[in-house]
Design a protein around this motif. Structure first.
Motif, short mmCIF file in Angstrom:
data_model
loop_
_atom_site.label_atom_id
_atom_site.label_comp_id
_atom_site.label_asym_id
_atom_site.label_seq_id
_atom_site.Cartn_x
_atom_site.Cartn_y
_atom_site.Cartn_z
N TYR A 44 -24.63 21.13 6.91
CA TYR A 44 -23.47 21.69 6.21
C TYR A 44 -22.49 22.37 7.17
O TYR A 44 -21.35 22.66 6.80
N SER A 45 -22.91 22.63 8.41
CA SER A 45 -22.01 23.30 9.36
C SER A 45 -21.00 22.34 9.97
O SER A 45 -20.02 22.77 10.58
N HIS A 46 -21.22 21.06 9.84
CA HIS A 46 -20.28 20.06 10.34
C HIS A 46 -19.85 19.17 9.18
O HIS A 46 -20.66 18.42 8.63
N ARG A 47 -18.60 19.28 8.81
CA ARG A 47 -18.08 18.56 7.64
C ARG A 47 -17.10 17.46 8.04
O ARG A 47 -16.48 17.52 9.11
N ASN A 48 -16.96 16.49 7.15
CA ASN A 48 -15.99 15.44 7.34
C ASN A 48 -14.59 16.01 7.12
O ASN A 48 -14.43 17.08 6.54
N PRO A 49 -13.55 15.30 7.54
CA PRO A 49 -12.19 15.80 7.36
C PRO A 49 -11.84 16.14 5.91
O PRO A 49 -11.03 17.03 5.65
N ASP A 50 -12.47 15.45 4.96
CA ASP A 50 -12.17 15.71 3.55
C ASP A 50 -13.04 16.83 2.96
O ASP A 50 -12.98 17.11 1.77
N GLY A 51 -13.86 17.46 3.81
CA GLY A 51 -14.68 18.58 3.34
C GLY A 51 -16.08 18.20 2.91
O GLY A 51 -16.91 19.07 2.66
N THR A 52 -16.36 16.91 2.80
CA THR A 52 -17.69 16.46 2.38
C THR A 52 -18.67 16.55 3.55
O THR A 52 -18.27 16.67 4.71
N VAL A 53 -19.94 16.50 3.22
CA VAL A 53 -20.98 16.50 4.25
C VAL A 53 -21.77 15.21 4.15
O VAL A 53 -21.83 14.58 3.10
N ALA A 54 -22.36 14.83 5.25
CA ALA A 54 -23.12 13.57 5.28
C ALA A 54 -24.49 13.81 5.88
O ALA A 54 -24.76 14.87 6.46
N ARG A 55 -25.35 12.83 5.74
CA ARG A 55 -26.68 12.92 6.33
C ARG A 55 -26.56 12.90 7.85
O ARG A 55 -25.65 12.32 8.42
#
Length: 241
Positions: A44-55
């Motif tokens: 959760y500390s590193h998010r995509n540009p749109d604010g979502t998180v990934a595995r």
């Protein structure tokens, strides 16, 4: 470990009240397993540009070792030593369960049948399945007709991209006719997927949860694999590579 890769839940949260009926969920701890690895699958500390998180990608995971020397990785749940590929639940089976058709049929079946075989022996016979098919009211049974929807979507794409002409339209019409869903046919070809849910509902009416579990183990691929592994040298070869 036999089965499928686990979800990857490795964080502990605690709620904190905020003004105006707000609530903040704060991470206060992390789960670590004996090898020292954290199985949390989402960073959760590193998010995509749109604010979502990934595995967490496998390339960013770290190798750990169990006491027996097995190589295991963090950042992605528990990966089984032996993977079991379970069939996907299609939309028809999903709707049978979600809309309580199996549940309601089991109630009626139990009300009209005083007993059934023991959980170890009970199975969905041709007679029971035909009763179930007749129990379903086509006018009230709603399910996603995926093939029909896919053909309609492809037809729209062909029109939008300029591929629709008299010839392709005729081919689409033929394809649409071939892909027309028929509930009776769909129930027949999905009997293998539906039967375990139907059996579980019926058995639970007579033998409760214990009986339902006993019945489900009759055709459990994971349990069958475990029995095979535990009674062969393969078990030791996995634990002590």
């Amino acid at each position: 470990v036999i089965g499928n890769r686990s979800f990857g839940k490795g964080l502990v949260q605690s709620p904190r009240q905020l003004p105006y009926d707000g609530l903040l969920k704060v991470t206060i701890a992390k789960y670590y397993i004996p090898s020292g690895r954290l199985i949390q699958a989402i960073d959760y500390s590193h998010r995509n540009p749109d604010g979502t998180v990934a595995r967490i990608p496998d390339s960013l995971t770290t190798v750990f070792h169990t006491a027996g020397g097995r190589e295991v990785r963090d950042g992605g749940g528990i990966t089984p030593d032996i993977k079991i590929e379970l069939p996907e639940v299609n939309r028809l089976t999903y709707n049978v369960v979600r809309d309580n058709w199996a549940f309601d049929f089991a109630n009626r079946y139990a009300a009209t049948h005083s007993s059934i075989p023991a959980p170890e022996e009970f199975e969905i016979t041709d007679t029971i399945y035909e009763e179930f098919k007749k129990f379903i009211d086509p006018a009230r049974f709603n399910y996603d007709k995926v093939c029909e929807s896919a053909v309609d979507q492809l037809r729209k794409i062909a029109e939008a991209e300029g591929y629709m002409n008299d010839s392709t339209k005729a081919q689409f019409d033929v394809l649409a006719g071939m892909m027309k869903h028929d509930l009776n046919h769909d129930l027949d070809i999905n009997r293998k997927n539906i039967s375990p849910y139907l059996a579980g509902e019926i058995v639970s009416r007579y033998y409760h949860q214990k009986g339902e579990i006993i019945n489900s183990l009759r055709n459990d691929q994971t349990v069958d694999t475990a029995v095979t592994v535990l009674t062969t040298p393969r078990y030791n070869s996995i634990i002590h590579p």
